[in-house]
Design an enzyme around this catalytic site. Sequence first.
Site, PDB file in Angstrom:
ATOM      1  N   GLY A  17      35.512  38.438  30.223  1.00 41.64           N
ATOM      2  CA  GLY A  17      36.710  38.397  30.946  1.00 41.64           C
ATOM      3  C   GLY A  17      37.309  37.198  31.818  1.00 41.64           C
ATOM      4  O   GLY A  17      37.631  37.768  32.951  1.00 41.64           O
ATOM      5  N   ALA A  18      37.482  36.488  31.082  1.00 44.34           N
ATOM      6  CA  ALA A  18      37.632  34.982  31.249  1.00 44.34           C
ATOM      7  C   ALA A  18      38.792  34.517  31.218  1.00 44.34           C
ATOM      8  O   ALA A  18      39.122  33.301  31.060  1.00 44.34           O
ATOM      9  CB  ALA A  18      36.429  34.997  30.677  1.00 44.34           C
ATOM     10  N   SER A  19      40.073  35.892  30.885  1.00 44.30           N
ATOM     11  CA  SER A  19      41.667  35.214  30.246  1.00 44.30           C
ATOM     12  C   SER A  19      42.313  35.022  31.566  1.00 44.30           C
ATOM     13  O   SER A  19      43.272  34.211  31.621  1.00 44.30           O
ATOM     14  CB  SER A  19      41.600  36.023  29.081  1.00 44.30           C
ATOM     15  OG  SER A  19      41.597  37.661  30.340  1.00 44.30           O
ATOM     16  N   ILE A  22      39.039  35.460  38.521  1.00 42.34           N
ATOM     17  CA  ILE A  22      37.901  35.327  38.649  1.00 42.34           C
ATOM     18  C   ILE A  22      36.770  34.793  37.350  1.00 42.34           C
ATOM     19  O   ILE A  22      36.696  33.828  37.489  1.00 42.34           O
ATOM     20  CB  ILE A  22      37.054  36.212  39.196  1.00 42.34           C
ATOM     21  CG1 ILE A  22      37.826  36.783  40.581  1.00 42.34           C
ATOM     22  CG2 ILE A  22      35.844  36.102  39.408  1.00 42.34           C
ATOM     23  CD1 ILE A  22      37.027  37.756  41.066  1.00 42.34           C
ATOM     24  N   GLY A  23      36.857  35.173  36.640  1.00 40.78           N
ATOM     25  CA  GLY A  23      36.669  35.047  35.595  1.00 40.78           C
ATOM     26  C   GLY A  23      37.391  33.399  34.778  1.00 40.78           C
ATOM     27  O   GLY A  23      35.876  32.738  34.762  1.00 40.78           O
ATOM     28  N   LYS A  42      39.825  40.666  25.899  1.00 38.68           N
ATOM     29  CA  LYS A  42      40.890  41.322  24.816  1.00 38.68           C
ATOM     30  C   LYS A  42      41.416  41.018  25.259  1.00 38.68           C
ATOM     31  O   LYS A  42      42.247  40.805  23.394  1.00 38.68           O
ATOM     32  CB  LYS A  42      40.746  43.358  26.000  1.00 38.68           C
ATOM     33  CG  LYS A  42      39.694  43.611  25.908  1.00 38.68           C
ATOM     34  CD  LYS A  42      40.441  44.705  26.115  1.00 38.68           C
ATOM     35  CE  LYS A  42      41.041  44.786  27.383  1.00 38.68           C
ATOM     36  NZ  LYS A  42      41.728  46.544  27.602  1.00 38.68           N
ATOM     37  N   ASP A  74      36.388  43.646  23.444  1.00 37.20           N
ATOM     38  CA  ASP A  74      36.454  44.586  24.563  1.00 37.20           C
ATOM     39  C   ASP A  74      34.958  44.735  24.434  1.00 37.20           C
ATOM     40  O   ASP A  74      34.148  45.124  23.630  1.00 37.20           O
ATOM     41  CB  ASP A  74      36.925  45.485  23.801  1.00 37.20           C
ATOM     42  CG  ASP A  74      36.752  46.861  24.517  1.00 37.20           C
ATOM     43  OD1 ASP A  74      36.191  46.744  25.213  1.00 37.20           O
ATOM     44  OD2 ASP A  74      38.426  47.913  24.363  1.00 37.20           O
ATOM     45  N   TYR A 168      34.296  54.479  41.112  1.00 36.72           N
ATOM     46  CA  TYR A 168      33.872  53.051  41.034  1.00 36.72           C
ATOM     47  C   TYR A 168      32.955  52.446  41.531  1.00 36.72           C
ATOM     48  O   TYR A 168      32.958  51.701  41.135  1.00 36.72           O
ATOM     49  CB  TYR A 168      35.787  52.432  41.618  1.00 36.72           C
ATOM     50  CG  TYR A 168      36.150  51.307  41.791  1.00 36.72           C
ATOM     51  CD1 TYR A 168      35.810  50.033  40.546  1.00 36.72           C
ATOM     52  CD2 TYR A 168      35.488  50.886  42.659  1.00 36.72           C
ATOM     53  CE1 TYR A 168      35.804  49.274  40.342  1.00 36.72           C
ATOM     54  CE2 TYR A 168      35.655  49.170  43.084  1.00 36.72           C
ATOM     55  CZ  TYR A 168      35.914  48.605  42.103  1.00 36.72           C
ATOM     56  OH  TYR A 168      36.193  47.306  41.846  1.00 36.72           O
ATOM     57  N   LYS A 172      30.379  50.700  39.663  1.00 35.18           N
ATOM     58  CA  LYS A 172      30.275  48.807  39.191  1.00 35.18           C
ATOM     59  C   LYS A 172      28.744  48.793  40.806  1.00 35.18           C
ATOM     60  O   LYS A 172      28.032  48.334  39.831  1.00 35.18           O
ATOM     61  CB  LYS A 172      31.541  48.714  41.135  1.00 35.18           C
ATOM     62  CG  LYS A 172      32.654  48.875  41.127  1.00 35.18           C
ATOM     63  CD  LYS A 172      33.009  47.383  39.575  1.00 35.18           C
ATOM     64  CE  LYS A 172      32.659  45.743  40.227  1.00 35.18           C
ATOM     65  NZ  LYS A 172      32.847  45.027  39.064  1.00 35.18           N
TER      66      LYS A 172
END
Length: 418
Positions: A17-19, A22-23, A42, A74, A168, A172
């Site tokens: 999720g670095a796009s 936070i990532g 993704k 993904d 949720y 988590k």
Amino acid sequence: MLPNTGRLAGCTVFITGASRGIGKAIALKAAKDGANIVIAAKTAQPHPKLLGTIYTAAEEIEAVGGKALPCIVDVRDEQQISAAVEKAIKKFGGIDILVNNASAISLTNTLDTPTKRLDLMMNVNTRGTYLASKACIPYLKKSKVAHILNISPPLNLNPVWFKQHCAYTIAKYGMSMYVLGMAEEFKGEIAVNALWPKTAIHTAAMDMLGGPGIESQCRKVDIIADAAYSIFQKPKSFTGNFVIDENILKEEGIENFDVYAIKPGHPLQPDFFLDEYPEAVSKKVESTGAVPEFKEEKLQLQPKPRSGAVEETFRIVKDSLSDDVVKATQAIYLFELSGEDGGTWFLDLKSKGGNVGYGEPSDQADVVMSMTTDDFVKMFSGKLKPTMAFMSGKLKIKGNMALAIKLEKLMNQMNARL
């Protein structure tokens, strides 16, 4: 802010999720040391609402001195994770740090959480973290600075958060429980920790959840990036910890946290997974003249609204209506109020000139809001932010969330009169 030391130069950091958000912030912080960053996310094509792709993130990473490897991943797909790991090994020769940042969120209660949404959260948050960890661990074990960092909350069995967001929370907490297990399983080989913010962090996801104006109650993603950077520099013996961003940065000598605020001096929205905030944050919020509505019920000693307060509120709302307001909103709201002076009320912002009344509207409501009469009056008088009410479970919303956010703008216009 925490200065870079160069200690991550040449290290390979695999971030899910670095796009964006936070990532990406963690990636950029490490890249300034000259680290190699694997962007496992993704988004390969531009999103209509969310800025950033794995390729634009790669450009930013290389612009600050890092090396980037964008990979379409993904985290629900084990083969895509494995392929990205293989590419990382081929290009960089190893993996030193894994950041499990990818996450899916739905702040809904049990009956309002579709099975499809439940599956998404479990598969991205819990299962995805497991798959990424499993794929990277054989290579992490070969590193002298091996770390796994999960962006997940400390385990807290206080039912306040579970109550309205059970699915949720469980998804988590699955990420957090991996920290407990893997920290022991790989003790001495890989440091495994969790990191979580003390306050709300401004991201595109927060904008979508909180609506316009939420950013003033948030800190920048930089605070999470700095906290993660601090963790990465610690020895493998620092493991099994549930780290709060502000706490670890205080240990680093950071004293001025206003540099992380979107709007310095503005009261910050606390994170509801934490029990530590009520007294300390309440004092800070009260010092600004605001009302700390995030307190636990047992801490709230607010007086009940006077008799007829709901009716009086709707009278003022009606007097504030105009064709311009109707044209800008185009929605019908239904309020299901419990407690003293409770009942069903509507606000029609579709009919010419607008209308309010007791009972059901003539046409189907676009948004249904359920709350106590106390909280209804506080919301329309500006003493309780709708975003805070929703996230703390005081306000339940069914229907069109975009139209619900529009109502908050109208409330802001009416505050002075209420």
